[in-house]
Design a protein around this motif. Structure first.
Motif, PDB file in Angstrom:
ATOM      1  N   PRO A 224       0.829  -1.210   0.000  1.00 48.95           N
ATOM      2  CA  PRO A 224       0.000   0.000   0.000  1.00 48.95           C
ATOM      3  C   PRO A 224       0.862   1.258   0.000  1.00 48.95           C
ATOM      4  O   PRO A 224       1.905   1.307   0.629  1.00 48.95           O
ATOM      5  CB  PRO A 224      -0.798  -0.122   1.305  1.00 48.95           C
ATOM      6  CG  PRO A 224      -0.758  -1.572   1.652  1.00 48.95           C
ATOM      7  CD  PRO A 224       0.553  -2.079   1.142  1.00 48.95           C
ATOM      8  N   ARG A 225       0.417   2.297  -0.711  1.00 43.52           N
ATOM      9  CA  ARG A 225       1.157   3.552  -0.779  1.00 43.52           C
ATOM     10  C   ARG A 225       0.740   4.428   0.388  1.00 43.52           C
ATOM     11  O   ARG A 225      -0.444   4.663   0.588  1.00 43.52           O
ATOM     12  CB  ARG A 225       0.883   4.245  -2.114  1.00 43.52           C
ATOM     13  CG  ARG A 225       1.324   3.398  -3.295  1.00 43.52           C
ATOM     14  CD  ARG A 225       0.755   3.935  -4.585  1.00 43.52           C
ATOM     15  NE  ARG A 225       1.097   3.066  -5.689  1.00 43.52           N
ATOM     16  CZ  ARG A 225       2.234   3.132  -6.363  1.00 43.52           C
ATOM     17  NH1 ARG A 225       3.123   4.036  -6.038  1.00 43.52           N
ATOM     18  NH2 ARG A 225       2.476   2.302  -7.344  1.00 43.52           N
ATOM     19  N   MET A 226       1.718   4.955   1.155  1.00 43.25           N
ATOM     20  CA  MET A 226       1.393   5.701   2.363  1.00 43.25           C
ATOM     21  C   MET A 226       2.090   7.055   2.439  1.00 43.25           C
ATOM     22  O   MET A 226       1.500   8.021   2.891  1.00 43.25           O
ATOM     23  CB  MET A 226       1.736   4.859   3.599  1.00 43.25           C
ATOM     24  CG  MET A 226       1.013   3.517   3.671  1.00 43.25           C
ATOM     25  SD  MET A 226       1.535   2.513   5.063  1.00 43.25           S
ATOM     26  CE  MET A 226       0.998   3.532   6.430  1.00 43.25           C
TER      27      MET A 226
ATOM     28  N   ARG B  46      -7.331   7.772  -8.698  1.00 46.27           N
ATOM     29  CA  ARG B  46      -7.883   7.780  -7.335  1.00 46.27           C
ATOM     30  C   ARG B  46      -9.033   6.793  -7.199  1.00 46.27           C
ATOM     31  O   ARG B  46      -9.157   6.097  -6.181  1.00 46.27           O
ATOM     32  CB  ARG B  46      -8.344   9.187  -6.957  1.00 46.27           C
ATOM     33  CG  ARG B  46      -7.220  10.092  -6.484  1.00 46.27           C
ATOM     34  CD  ARG B  46      -7.772  11.317  -5.785  1.00 46.27           C
ATOM     35  NE  ARG B  46      -8.575  12.137  -6.686  1.00 46.27           N
ATOM     36  CZ  ARG B  46      -8.088  13.103  -7.451  1.00 46.27           C
ATOM     37  NH1 ARG B  46      -6.781  13.356  -7.436  1.00 46.27           N
ATOM     38  NH2 ARG B  46      -8.873  13.810  -8.219  1.00 46.27           N
TER      39      ARG B  46
ATOM     40  N   ARG C  59      -7.434   3.497  -6.862  1.00 44.50           N
ATOM     41  CA  ARG C  59      -6.834   3.274  -5.545  1.00 44.50           C
ATOM     42  C   ARG C  59      -7.881   3.066  -4.458  1.00 44.50           C
ATOM     43  O   ARG C  59      -7.592   2.482  -3.409  1.00 44.50           O
ATOM     44  CB  ARG C  59      -5.925   4.445  -5.171  1.00 44.50           C
ATOM     45  CG  ARG C  59      -4.613   4.468  -5.938  1.00 44.50           C
ATOM     46  CD  ARG C  59      -3.582   5.353  -5.272  1.00 44.50           C
ATOM     47  NE  ARG C  59      -3.990   6.746  -5.223  1.00 44.50           N
ATOM     48  CZ  ARG C  59      -3.837   7.602  -6.217  1.00 44.50           C
ATOM     49  NH1 ARG C  59      -3.293   7.196  -7.366  1.00 44.50           N
ATOM     50  NH2 ARG C  59      -4.222   8.863  -6.085  1.00 44.50           N
TER      51      ARG C  59
ATOM     52  N   ASP D 128      -8.057  -0.556  -4.795  1.00 51.01           N
ATOM     53  CA  ASP D 128      -6.767  -1.242  -4.849  1.00 51.01           C
ATOM     54  C   ASP D 128      -5.680  -0.245  -4.448  1.00 51.01           C
ATOM     55  O   ASP D 128      -5.264   0.587  -5.248  1.00 51.01           O
ATOM     56  CB  ASP D 128      -6.506  -1.779  -6.263  1.00 51.01           C
ATOM     57  CG  ASP D 128      -5.166  -2.480  -6.392  1.00 51.01           C
ATOM     58  OD1 ASP D 128      -4.454  -2.609  -5.368  1.00 51.01           O
ATOM     59  OD2 ASP D 128      -4.822  -2.901  -7.521  1.00 51.01           O
ATOM     60  N   LYS D 129      -5.238  -0.311  -3.184  1.00 48.00           N
ATOM     61  CA  LYS D 129      -4.278   0.649  -2.658  1.00 48.00           C
ATOM     62  C   LYS D 129      -2.929   0.590  -3.359  1.00 48.00           C
ATOM     63  O   LYS D 129      -2.088   1.486  -3.207  1.00 48.00           O
ATOM     64  CB  LYS D 129      -4.074   0.413  -1.149  1.00 48.00           C
ATOM     65  CG  LYS D 129      -5.324   0.617  -0.320  1.00 48.00           C
ATOM     66  CD  LYS D 129      -5.864   2.026  -0.466  1.00 48.00           C
ATOM     67  CE  LYS D 129      -7.095   2.240   0.402  1.00 48.00           C
ATOM     68  NZ  LYS D 129      -7.677   3.590   0.212  1.00 48.00           N
ATOM     69  N   SER D 130      -2.667  -0.450  -4.134  1.00 45.49           N
ATOM     70  CA  SER D 130      -1.389  -0.573  -4.843  1.00 45.49           C
ATOM     71  C   SER D 130      -1.463  -0.017  -6.261  1.00 45.49           C
ATOM     72  O   SER D 130      -0.526  -0.172  -7.040  1.00 45.49           O
ATOM     73  CB  SER D 130      -0.949  -2.041  -4.884  1.00 45.49           C
ATOM     74  OG  SER D 130      -1.851  -2.806  -5.662  1.00 45.49           O
TER      75      SER D 130
END
Length: 252
Positions: A33-35, A156, A159, A162-164
């Motif tokens: 996941p992108r944070m 967006r 995402r 799908d957080k990746s």
């Protein structure tokens, strides 16, 4: 293999100092996941940079409710055969006014031949990475804020489920808005008079005294922009571009 241009169903004719240390990004969504977000650094556009000229057509102007229906891209100065051009199947109906402006009809997009945005965008990332071949990549568009806003809105939505999912900064270091570029007085000289309008078609006519071919189609707009940037009228556009480029934000 590079994508070949598909014909517009209703197409018509309308009345390189040191390189940045940022390394090219992999055009595949991360498994994590992108944070974290970090702003990328500016690059020297006078270096050996890969300029990807890009344009999108959409179902409307509001990024929150509109969707991309065509994506075209071309490395500045590359062969026509190396263009990327894909129509996209949107999840909403194409309004009649958009059909009239672009010549892209809802019926055409629902013929069974076209893919959704997510699939097309990953192909586009791969295209850009192949063209760059290890170089930094600059996103170039006329009124780039619009194209970036529309693409980021699609990403967006992706995402959200799908957080990746990818981000523009996976490929692009910076953006260059040619609307701002052509408005910049440093680009014009006494012999190369500044126009009164900075719409792409108006600048094109101002320089070449002829109308753009296939205007309001992403492929036509990209080709017109390329001709403008390659013309001998703007030998200093990269130097001016260095002053107005916008670094992308990297999400990790």
């Amino acid at each position: 293999n590079h994508r070949l241009v598909k014909p517009n169903p209703l197409s018509s004719t309308s009345s390189p100092s040191s390189s940045s240390s940022c390394s090219p990004q992999t055009p595949v969504a991360s498994l994590q996941p992108r944070m974290l977000t970090t702003k990328k650094r500016s690059i020297n556009l006078l270096d050996d940079v890969c300029f990807i000229l890009l344009d999108v057509e959409t179902t409307g102007l509001d990024a929150s409710t509109s969707h991309v229906i065509q994506l075209a891209g071309k490395e500045l100065g590359s062969n026509t055969e190396d263009e990327f051009a894909e129509y996209i199947l949107p999840p909403v109906e194409v309004p009649k006014i958009i059909e009239d402006i672009t010549g892209i009809t809802d019926e055409f997009l629902r013929s069974g031949e076209f893919k959704p945005f997510n699939e097309v965008y990953l192909e586009f990332q791969d295209f850009c990475t192949q063209q760059a071949n290890g170089r930094n990549v600059c996103f170039v568009a006329h009124n780039a804020k619009f194209d970036i806003r529309m693409i980021e809105s699609e990403l967006r939505r992706w995402r959200a489920v799908d957080k990746s999912a990818p981000v523009l900064a996976d490929v692009f270091e910076v953006s260059l808005d040619t609307l701002a570029l052509f408005k910049d007085r440093r680009l014009w000289t006494e012999s190369n008079v500044r126009p009164s309008s900075f719409k792409l078609g108006d600048i094109y006519y101002h320089l070449f005294t002829e109308n753009m071919e296939n205007a309001h189609n992403a492929v036509g707009d990209v080709r017109a922009l390329e001709r403008l940037l390659l013309s001998k009228q703007f030998p200093n556009w990269k130097s001016v571009g260095n002053k107005i480029q916008q670094p992308f934000v990297k999400v990790t």
